[in-house]
Design an enzyme around this catalytic site. Structure first.
Site, PDB file in Angstrom:
ATOM      1  N   TYR A  77       0.792  -1.255  -0.039  1.00 55.16           N
ATOM      2  CA  TYR A  77       0.069   0.173  -0.022  1.00 55.16           C
ATOM      3  C   TYR A  77       0.756   1.260  -0.029  1.00 55.16           C
ATOM      4  CZ  TYR A  77      -3.753   3.210   1.009  1.00 55.16           C
ATOM      5  OH  TYR A  77      -4.718   4.175   1.035  1.00 55.16           O
ATOM      6  N   PHE A 129      -6.985  19.595 -24.038  1.00 55.50           N
ATOM      7  CA  PHE A 129      -7.835  18.268 -24.312  1.00 55.50           C
ATOM      8  C   PHE A 129      -9.115  18.480 -23.348  1.00 55.50           C
ATOM      9  CE2 PHE A 129      -9.001  13.817 -23.055  1.00 55.50           C
ATOM     10  CZ  PHE A 129      -9.219  13.667 -24.337  1.00 55.50           C
ATOM     11  N   ASP A 130     -10.038  17.921 -23.733  1.00 54.09           N
ATOM     12  CA  ASP A 130     -11.300  18.250 -23.279  1.00 54.09           C
ATOM     13  C   ASP A 130     -11.434  17.826 -21.477  1.00 54.09           C
ATOM     14  OD1 ASP A 130     -11.631  15.333 -23.672  1.00 54.09           O
ATOM     15  OD2 ASP A 130     -13.500  15.087 -24.642  1.00 54.09           O
ATOM     16  N   ASP A 220       1.219  18.929 -20.738  1.00 47.48           N
ATOM     17  CA  ASP A 220       0.630  17.696 -20.806  1.00 47.48           C
ATOM     18  C   ASP A 220       1.124  16.616 -21.665  1.00 47.48           C
ATOM     19  OD1 ASP A 220      -1.512  15.741 -21.525  1.00 47.48           O
ATOM     20  OD2 ASP A 220      -3.151  17.038 -21.977  1.00 47.48           O
ATOM     21  N   ALA A 222       0.970  13.178 -22.426  1.00 51.88           N
ATOM     22  CA  ALA A 222       0.643  12.072 -22.893  1.00 51.88           C
ATOM     23  C   ALA A 222       1.160  11.147 -23.987  1.00 51.88           C
ATOM     24  CB  ALA A 222      -1.071  12.202 -23.079  1.00 51.88           C
ATOM     25  N   LYS A 263      -1.220   6.495 -23.165  1.00 54.83           N
ATOM     26  CA  LYS A 263      -0.798   6.537 -24.419  1.00 54.83           C
ATOM     27  C   LYS A 263       0.776   6.343 -24.432  1.00 54.83           C
ATOM     28  CE  LYS A 263      -4.432   9.491 -24.039  1.00 54.83           C
ATOM     29  NZ  LYS A 263      -5.271   9.488 -22.930  1.00 54.83           N
ATOM     30  N   HIS A 455     -20.074  14.665 -24.932  1.00 56.43           N
ATOM     31  CA  HIS A 455     -19.508  14.153 -25.828  1.00 56.43           C
ATOM     32  C   HIS A 455     -19.703  12.475 -25.984  1.00 56.43           C
ATOM     33  CE1 HIS A 455     -15.362  12.970 -28.334  1.00 56.43           C
ATOM     34  NE2 HIS A 455     -16.201  13.152 -29.060  1.00 56.43           N
TER      35      HIS A 455
END
Ligand code: F0G
Length: 463
Positions: A77, A129-130, A220, A222, A263, A455
């Site tokens: 943990y 990005f959304d 970001d 990704a 990704k 969306h």
């Protein structure tokens, strides 16, 4: 006969050892299922689909090295050995010292924005990005799009269409005052803009501008490795640099990043935040514990963190990146040869078809790109996703529909999953719809417009 160099470019640096059966349903059955789904591609079952180009997120194939590493996963943990391995790998690659896992990219966004964004502060960037935009708004902030003009036109060829418009960014910061800018976000590659890369020069310029004003800069990240490959291919001075060095330099200009690990880190599930500042790291711990889990697992299993650590290594192999970017380029070339209007140049993880140019007689407010997604499924069981008028939604202040610069149908290619045969089939399907439907004059209207992020669950009817 081709030259040795050309042949080397065609090398596929993996082979299949385990395969997943997929099937093509008969045409009438496909029509029935998409109608039943309310013309919403997200409402289809995975098994309804033959070639699934809905997303490149979490859909890549694991490597034998990843599977082997997963068997050594430590599920403690707190203080998991697998966390240390993942954090060390990310630190080594990026130079960012503090790493926090999250269950996926949007988990990282929620945690970071809950700390950095204050009501009425802004986050300028290149086509957020959304989920990113939604998390910034949820924290009370607003996004300001500062993508260069060339990035907003599907036909303009520019090597780095993801670039930030630096004069616009400067003006934006001056208008609101640096202390009202929570941070600047550079999305690499820029997904909403068509998987388009950002140049090293642009990253450096944004960083210089922001550092002089005390504004933090985040990635970001990704698709960081795909972005690095484009820098190597397209930017003067980087042609002979190892991808690792390029990645290291990219990250040297930022204060931190969020990343969806689904990704370029090629795992089914995971994300992370990495920062340079210890104070910020400490501030992120509590929201991480609340929203994601203790900060040495953040919603990820030890197994997934092992796979992530190995995935970071896999993705930076140059033969992998050459094949990956080459596969997308080839899909783009096939569509271009068929006359299909695509965003040029082709991006890193997907080919984007321009819905408005595909259906020039369908009015812009009748969702031409969404219509195209529906027709591609019907024609060949190919699932794609709309990145346009439906996705962008309504203005949070006025409630008006936002009219996006581009209305696109995205064909995102999962990593290491599909063969050239699949992609040749896709080209054939798109070309068939293009030939047969160019004169169409009517599109779609909402049957049910879902509240909030519309969306994923809005349904449509044919006009
Ligand atoms: N940022 C970018 C640039 C993304 O493309 C995504 C996800 C996220 C953040 C959120 O990450 O899904 O792990 O929570 N993009 C996927 C896509 C869903 O299909 O493009 P997530």
């Amino acid at each position: 006969m081709s030259s040795e160099q050309e042949r080397a470019r065609r090398v596929v640096p993996f082979r299949a050892k385990v395969v997943e059966p997929i099937h093509l349903l008969p045409r009438e059955e496909r029509s029935r299922r998409i109608e039943r789904a309310g013309l919403c591609l997200f409402a289809l079952k995975g098994d309804d689909v033959y070639v699934d180009l809905l997303t490149d997120s979490g859909t890549g194939s694991l490597s034998t090295n990843q599977l082997a590493a997963m068997m050594t996963g430590d599920e403690s943990y707190a203080g998991s050995r697998s966390f240390d391995k993942m954090a060390d790998r990310f630190r080594e690659i990026t130079g960012l010292p503090f790493v926090i896992p999250s269950h996926q990219g949007r988990g990282a966004e929620r945690v970071l924005n809950s700390v950095l964004v204050r009501p009425h502060s802004i986050v300028p960037g290149n086509s957020h990005f959304d989920t990113t935009k939604a998390h910034i708004e949820l924290a009370g902030g607003r996004c300001v799009d500062c993508t260069i003009e060339a990035g907003k036109d599907s036909a303009t060829v520019h090597p780095f269409k993801g670039n930030v418009d630096v004069p616009k960014l400067q003006k934006t910061i001056e208008e609101v005052g640096a202390r009202n800018v929570a941070y600047v976000l550079i999305t690499i590659t820029c997904n909403s803009g068509g998987g388009q890369p950002v140049s090293m020069a642009n990253i450096r310029e944004v960083s210089t501008l922001c550092r002089a004003r005390g504004v933090p800069v985040f990635f970001d990240a990704a698709r960081f490795a795909e972005n690095a490959w484009f820098i190597r291919e397209r930017e003067a001075g980087y042609g002979n640099k190892p991808v690792r060095e390029i990645v290291r330099e990219m990250f040297s200009y930022v204060d931190g990043c969020t990343m969806s690990s689904k990704k370029d880190a090629i795992v089914p599930m995971g994300g992370l935040i990495a920062v340079r500042d210890q104070g910020l790291f400490d501030a992120l711990k509590t929201p991480t514990i609340l929203f994601e889990g203790f900060y040495t697992y953040g919603g990820m299993s030890g197994m997934m963190m092992e796979a992530l650590a190995q995935g970071l290594d896999d993705v930076m192999q140059e033969d992998y990146l050459r094949h990956r970017i080459g596969q997308i380029a080839q899909l783009g070339a096939g569509l271009r040869a068929a006359g299909v209007p695509i965003v040029e140049p082709v991006g890193g993880h997907a080919v984007f078809v321009d819905g408005r140019r595909f259906y020039p007689h369908v009015p812009e407010d009748q969702f031409p790109a969404q219509l195209l997604c529906v027709e591609l499924y019907k024609e060949g069981g190919v699932r794609t996703v709309e990145v346009g008028a439906n996705l962008i939604g309504r203005d949070p202040d006025t409630g008006e529909n936002i009219r996006p610069a581009l209305d696109l149908c995205r064909l995102a290619v999962p990593r290491r999953a599909y063969f050239q045969e699949h992609l040749d089939y896709v080209v054939d399907v798109v070309a068939t719809v293009f030939e047969g439907q160019r004169d169409r004059t009517r599109g779609l209207a909402f049957e049910h417009e879902a509240a909030g992020i519309r969306h994923f669950s809005s349904t449509f009817r044919y006009l």
